[in-house]
Design a protein around this motif. Sequence first.
Motif, PDB file in Angstrom:
ATOM      1  N   HIS A 211     -15.739  56.686  19.588  1.00 18.04           N
ATOM      2  CA  HIS A 211     -15.690  55.321  19.063  1.00 18.04           C
ATOM      3  C   HIS A 211     -17.103  54.766  19.168  1.00 18.04           C
ATOM      4  O   HIS A 211     -17.521  54.287  20.232  1.00 18.04           O
ATOM      5  CB  HIS A 211     -14.704  54.462  19.857  1.00 18.04           C
ATOM      6  N   GLU A 212     -17.858  54.876  18.083  1.00 20.16           N
ATOM      7  CA  GLU A 212     -19.250  54.436  18.073  1.00 20.16           C
ATOM      8  C   GLU A 212     -19.570  53.794  16.737  1.00 20.16           C
ATOM      9  O   GLU A 212     -18.936  54.086  15.721  1.00 20.16           O
ATOM     10  CB  GLU A 212     -20.198  55.626  18.306  1.00 20.16           C
ATOM     11  N   LYS A 213     -20.563  52.931  16.750  1.00 16.40           N
ATOM     12  CA  LYS A 213     -21.008  52.298  15.515  1.00 16.40           C
ATOM     13  C   LYS A 213     -21.589  53.364  14.598  1.00 16.40           C
ATOM     14  O   LYS A 213     -22.301  54.270  15.041  1.00 16.40           O
ATOM     15  CB  LYS A 213     -22.049  51.224  15.812  1.00 16.40           C
ATOM     16  N   ALA A 214     -21.291  53.273  13.300  1.00 17.06           N
ATOM     17  CA  ALA A 214     -21.732  54.276  12.340  1.00 17.06           C
ATOM     18  C   ALA A 214     -22.289  53.592  11.097  1.00 17.06           C
ATOM     19  O   ALA A 214     -22.153  52.381  10.910  1.00 17.06           O
ATOM     20  CB  ALA A 214     -20.559  55.176  11.961  1.00 17.06           C
ATOM     21  N   THR A 215     -22.903  54.396  10.240  1.00 18.52           N
ATOM     22  CA  THR A 215     -23.431  53.872   8.978  1.00 18.52           C
ATOM     23  C   THR A 215     -22.312  53.273   8.138  1.00 18.52           C
ATOM     24  O   THR A 215     -22.482  52.240   7.495  1.00 18.52           O
ATOM     25  CB  THR A 215     -24.117  55.003   8.194  1.00 18.52           C
ATOM     26  N   VAL A 216     -21.156  53.938   8.147  1.00 16.10           N
ATOM     27  CA  VAL A 216     -19.986  53.429   7.432  1.00 16.10           C
ATOM     28  C   VAL A 216     -18.750  53.810   8.243  1.00 16.10           C
ATOM     29  O   VAL A 216     -18.715  54.868   8.889  1.00 16.10           O
ATOM     30  CB  VAL A 216     -19.904  54.001   5.993  1.00 16.10           C
ATOM     31  N   ALA A 217     -17.757  52.956   8.213  1.00 14.84           N
ATOM     32  CA  ALA A 217     -16.496  53.223   8.896  1.00 14.84           C
ATOM     33  C   ALA A 217     -15.351  53.079   7.909  1.00 14.84           C
ATOM     34  O   ALA A 217     -15.367  52.195   7.045  1.00 14.84           O
ATOM     35  CB  ALA A 217     -16.299  52.268  10.068  1.00 14.84           C
ATOM     36  N   LEU A 218     -14.378  53.978   8.032  1.00 16.47           N
ATOM     37  CA  LEU A 218     -13.118  53.867   7.306  1.00 16.47           C
ATOM     38  C   LEU A 218     -12.064  53.582   8.358  1.00 16.47           C
ATOM     39  O   LEU A 218     -11.811  54.409   9.241  1.00 16.47           O
ATOM     40  CB  LEU A 218     -12.812  55.161   6.556  1.00 16.47           C
ATOM     41  N   ARG A 219     -11.454  52.409   8.264  1.00 14.46           N
ATOM     42  CA  ARG A 219     -10.566  51.919   9.328  1.00 14.46           C
ATOM     43  C   ARG A 219      -9.217  51.560   8.736  1.00 14.46           C
ATOM     44  O   ARG A 219      -9.130  50.781   7.778  1.00 14.46           O
ATOM     45  CB  ARG A 219     -11.208  50.689   9.973  1.00 14.46           C
ATOM     46  N   GLY A 236     -10.047  51.912   0.211  1.00 16.06           N
ATOM     47  CA  GLY A 236      -9.683  50.532  -0.079  1.00 16.06           C
ATOM     48  C   GLY A 236      -8.463  50.406  -0.966  1.00 16.06           C
ATOM     49  O   GLY A 236      -8.063  49.298  -1.327  1.00 16.06           O
ATOM     50  N   GLY A 237      -7.832  51.545  -1.320  1.00 15.23           N
ATOM     51  CA  GLY A 237      -6.672  51.507  -2.205  1.00 15.23           C
ATOM     52  C   GLY A 237      -5.370  51.185  -1.515  1.00 15.23           C
ATOM     53  O   GLY A 237      -4.357  50.965  -2.159  1.00 15.23           O
ATOM     54  N   GLY A 238      -5.399  51.148  -0.183  1.00 18.63           N
ATOM     55  CA  GLY A 238      -4.206  50.803   0.579  1.00 18.63           C
ATOM     56  C   GLY A 238      -4.582  49.797   1.648  1.00 18.63           C
ATOM     57  O   GLY A 238      -5.295  48.832   1.392  1.00 18.63           O
ATOM     58  N   GLN A 239      -4.137  50.058   2.875  1.00 20.65           N
ATOM     59  CA  GLN A 239      -4.473  49.156   3.976  1.00 20.65           C
ATOM     60  C   GLN A 239      -5.811  49.492   4.623  1.00 20.65           C
ATOM     61  O   GLN A 239      -6.369  48.665   5.344  1.00 20.65           O
ATOM     62  CB  GLN A 239      -3.375  49.231   5.049  1.00 20.65           C
ATOM     63  N   ALA A 240      -6.317  50.683   4.381  1.00 20.44           N
ATOM     64  CA  ALA A 240      -7.590  51.081   4.989  1.00 20.44           C
ATOM     65  C   ALA A 240      -8.739  50.275   4.389  1.00 20.44           C
ATOM     66  O   ALA A 240      -8.759  49.990   3.190  1.00 20.44           O
ATOM     67  CB  ALA A 240      -7.830  52.570   4.785  1.00 20.44           C
ATOM     68  N   GLU A 241      -9.699  49.924   5.237  1.00 16.76           N
ATOM     69  CA  GLU A 241     -10.859  49.166   4.771  1.00 16.76           C
ATOM     70  C   GLU A 241     -12.139  49.931   5.072  1.00 16.76           C
ATOM     71  O   GLU A 241     -12.224  50.689   6.034  1.00 16.76           O
ATOM     72  CB  GLU A 241     -10.902  47.782   5.430  1.00 16.76           C
ATOM     73  N   VAL A 242     -13.130  49.715   4.217  1.00 17.75           N
ATOM     74  CA  VAL A 242     -14.437  50.351   4.367  1.00 17.75           C
ATOM     75  C   VAL A 242     -15.407  49.313   4.906  1.00 17.75           C
ATOM     76  O   VAL A 242     -15.571  48.237   4.323  1.00 17.75           O
ATOM     77  CB  VAL A 242     -14.940  50.905   3.017  1.00 17.75           C
ATOM     78  N   LEU A 243     -16.062  49.636   6.018  1.00 20.40           N
ATOM     79  CA  LEU A 243     -17.000  48.727   6.664  1.00 20.40           C
ATOM     80  C   LEU A 243     -18.369  49.397   6.716  1.00 20.40           C
ATOM     81  O   LEU A 243     -18.499  50.510   7.219  1.00 20.40           O
ATOM     82  CB  LEU A 243     -16.536  48.389   8.082  1.00 20.40           C
ATOM     83  N   GLY A 244     -19.370  48.722   6.196  1.00 21.88           N
ATOM     84  CA  GLY A 244     -20.703  49.300   6.211  1.00 21.88           C
ATOM     85  C   GLY A 244     -21.098  49.837   4.851  1.00 21.88           C
ATOM     86  O   GLY A 244     -20.668  49.322   3.808  1.00 21.88           O
ATOM     87  N   ASP A 245     -21.911  50.886   4.844  1.00 18.66           N
ATOM     88  CA  ASP A 245     -22.478  51.431   3.616  1.00 18.66           C
ATOM     89  C   ASP A 245     -21.457  52.328   2.912  1.00 18.66           C
ATOM     90  O   ASP A 245     -21.360  53.529   3.194  1.00 18.66           O
ATOM     91  CB  ASP A 245     -23.750  52.219   3.943  1.00 18.66           C
ATOM     92  N   ALA A 246     -20.699  51.751   1.980  1.00 22.96           N
ATOM     93  CA  ALA A 246     -19.651  52.487   1.284  1.00 22.96           C
ATOM     94  C   ALA A 246     -20.208  53.655   0.489  1.00 22.96           C
ATOM     95  O   ALA A 246     -19.494  54.619   0.190  1.00 22.96           O
ATOM     96  CB  ALA A 246     -18.873  51.552   0.358  1.00 22.96           C
ATOM     97  N   ARG A 247     -21.504  53.591   0.148  1.00 29.65           N
ATOM     98  CA  ARG A 247     -22.093  54.686  -0.637  1.00 29.65           C
ATOM     99  C   ARG A 247     -22.078  56.000   0.137  1.00 29.65           C
ATOM    100  O   ARG A 247     -21.963  57.072  -0.459  1.00 29.65           O
ATOM    101  CB  ARG A 247     -23.526  54.329  -1.041  1.00 29.65           C
TER     102      ARG A 247
END
Length: 259
Positions: A211-219, A236-247
């Motif tokens: 559990h660490e900070k990352a460039t992008v997270a899928l949560r 992002g098509g369901g309940q999961a969210e993308v945090l950070g650099d989605a690229r």
Amino acid sequence: MTLLPYNRYCDEILVQTDALRAALAGADLAATVPTCPDWTLRELAVHLGGAHRWVGEIVRTRAAENVPEERVPGFGGPDGEDFAALDAWLAEGAAGAVAALREAGPDAGVWTWAWEGRTAFWARRMTHETVVHRADAALAAKAPYTVAPEIAADTIEEWLRIVSFAQESGDPEAAELRGGGRSLHLHATDVPGAEWLIEFGGDRFTWRHAHEKATVALRGPLTELMLVLNRRLEPGGGQAEVLGDARLLDFWLERSSFG
């Protein structure tokens, strides 16, 4: 990484096949599968049932090299469009593969395309092949889809190992999954401890539970993380969210889309 027991994989091949058969019952078998648009639902079922029979033949014969599909009895599925015949063929193929796996045990030497030449590889591989294609069928048939947490987590771990193997084997797209200082965090919100940190090193990527900070997270829910990683659900098509650099997540998905 701790694998599931061999017998659990054998059991799960049958459980997942039965669930897929239930999703197909009453569905339009000519419908296009959205996540595999080159296939109809019937073609998806024949692909999976053929894979079960192929693996069953490899294991039964203790094959030391690949077995061509034309040498696999019943590989192409039943003639005609009758659902009952297709359903029985699917059940028979899964049962035959599992019977061969149980008889052989986990350590029998057989041909595989991957990093180990043991029947244990095929038990795990066929479990997750069936898990993911059941998702395809459920999405096409608009049927419910749930997976036990330990199975969803192991599907993620096996896919990471497959992508790593592709990178080790020189796959040109997987080879691009590197570059120091970047990372991808998968964080299941419904299963404690179900987290993975994928780190892009100078020569290759690695992963570990953290559990660490990352460039992008899928949560999000664990099953959704598994479906996104296997390109069965858009980020992002369901309940999961993308945090950070989605690229970076898109970069990963684009270069791990083989198989």
